[in-house]
Write a protein that holds these residues in place. Sequence first.
Motif, PDB file in Angstrom:
ATOM      1  N   ARG A   4      -3.200   1.193  -4.028  1.00  0.00           N
ATOM      2  CA  ARG A   4      -4.219   1.398  -3.002  1.00  0.00           C
ATOM      3  C   ARG A   4      -5.008   0.103  -2.835  1.00  0.00           C
ATOM      4  O   ARG A   4      -6.198   0.015  -3.106  1.00  0.00           O
ATOM      5  CB  ARG A   4      -5.131   2.577  -3.335  1.00  0.00           C
ATOM      6  N   THR A   5      -4.334  -0.945  -2.356  1.00  0.00           N
ATOM      7  CA  THR A   5      -4.955  -2.255  -2.278  1.00  0.00           C
ATOM      8  C   THR A   5      -6.018  -2.365  -1.210  1.00  0.00           C
ATOM      9  O   THR A   5      -6.775  -3.324  -1.184  1.00  0.00           O
ATOM     10  CB  THR A   5      -3.899  -3.339  -2.012  1.00  0.00           C
ATOM     11  N   SER A   6      -6.090  -1.411  -0.284  1.00  0.00           N
ATOM     12  CA  SER A   6      -7.070  -1.507   0.793  1.00  0.00           C
ATOM     13  C   SER A   6      -8.302  -0.657   0.514  1.00  0.00           C
ATOM     14  O   SER A   6      -8.916  -0.122   1.415  1.00  0.00           O
ATOM     15  CB  SER A   6      -6.436  -1.088   2.122  1.00  0.00           C
ATOM     16  N   THR A   7      -8.645  -0.504  -0.734  1.00  0.00           N
ATOM     17  CA  THR A   7      -9.819   0.273  -1.087  1.00  0.00           C
ATOM     18  C   THR A   7     -10.866  -0.620  -1.738  1.00  0.00           C
ATOM     19  O   THR A   7     -10.550  -1.423  -2.593  1.00  0.00           O
ATOM     20  CB  THR A   7      -9.454   1.404  -2.079  1.00  0.00           C
ATOM     21  N   ASN A  64      -6.937  -7.258   3.726  1.00  0.00           N
ATOM     22  CA  ASN A  64      -5.483  -7.277   3.928  1.00  0.00           C
ATOM     23  C   ASN A  64      -5.094  -6.713   5.290  1.00  0.00           C
ATOM     24  O   ASN A  64      -4.171  -5.904   5.422  1.00  0.00           O
ATOM     25  CB  ASN A  64      -4.767  -6.508   2.811  1.00  0.00           C
ATOM     26  N   ASP A 122       0.832  -1.201   0.000  1.00  0.00           N
ATOM     27  CA  ASP A 122       0.000   0.000   0.000  1.00  0.00           C
ATOM     28  C   ASP A 122       0.868   1.252   0.000  1.00  0.00           C
ATOM     29  O   ASP A 122       1.850   1.349   0.739  1.00  0.00           O
ATOM     30  CB  ASP A 122      -0.885   0.041   1.248  1.00  0.00           C
ATOM     31  N   ARG A 128     -11.230   4.457   2.430  1.00  0.00           N
ATOM     32  CA  ARG A 128     -10.984   3.119   1.913  1.00  0.00           C
ATOM     33  C   ARG A 128     -12.181   2.548   1.169  1.00  0.00           C
ATOM     34  O   ARG A 128     -12.222   1.379   0.847  1.00  0.00           O
ATOM     35  CB  ARG A 128     -10.580   2.171   3.051  1.00  0.00           C
ATOM     36  N   GLN A 183      -6.448  -4.534   7.040  1.00  0.00           N
ATOM     37  CA  GLN A 183      -6.756  -3.121   7.229  1.00  0.00           C
ATOM     38  C   GLN A 183      -8.253  -2.986   7.488  1.00  0.00           C
ATOM     39  O   GLN A 183      -9.072  -3.483   6.714  1.00  0.00           O
ATOM     40  CB  GLN A 183      -6.381  -2.309   5.981  1.00  0.00           C
TER      41      GLN A 183
END
Length: 246
Positions: free
Chosen positions: A80-83, A143, A35, A237, A145
């Motif tokens: 931005r993998t936590s969106t 992930n 991220d 997110r 988050q």
Amino acid sequence: MTINIRPVDRSRPEPLWHQAEQTLRSLIANGTWPDGTQLPNEGRLCGLLGVSRITIRHALRNLEEAGLLRREHGRGTFVRTSTVTAGIRGLTSFTQEMAERGLVVGSRVLELAEFPASPDVASALEIAEGEPVIKIRRLRAGNNQPMGIQTAFLPTARVPGFLDIGEPILSLYETLKTRFGISPRVAREIYRVGTVSAEDAPLLEVEPGSPAFIVQRITSDARGPFEYTVSTMRGDRYEIRSRLQL
């Protein structure tokens, strides 16, 4: 940043943009680009992958639309993998949404109990006020988050013995299907802009009053509504995108 990327294979039948997209997606999924990582510029990506700018732009656009990248004007492209990106989609669960974006879903049950239905819950589920409902309040993560807090209400009459299942509830829809034969057919959702409450803020790791999306969903099967869920999703997110055309 030292990057080991294998160029696309022009002998393979897959389109070059698809190969480039899958290569970049794997770098995000396996943690090579965590991220917040800024991607190399388009010129360097073209050189690393052995493709044209048109091809790399196609791949980057697809990853951005999937919610894996964000582009900041004048700064560049970032992971931005936590969106979670919401928009026109099929009827899916949070677990399915996470899986489709290559994220590892996490869920923690905060509350699981039976209550008499309040007027709002009874109206949403089309039952009499005071009838027993199962309340499931869960912290949802992607992930590792925190993404949001979901509170679902189910008519007890539709899910007898639900409290006795005695196992973590990861995918509620999967549990309803396998245990009670309930499969969603249609859902109505309402999104509004709100803020994170003082109660939810520590769980979501934000300050009280931080921006959030408040999402209400009523899900039905052939017999009628069986689930009413209210979710508070972190505003940084969770985003909503729509494609409009004439």
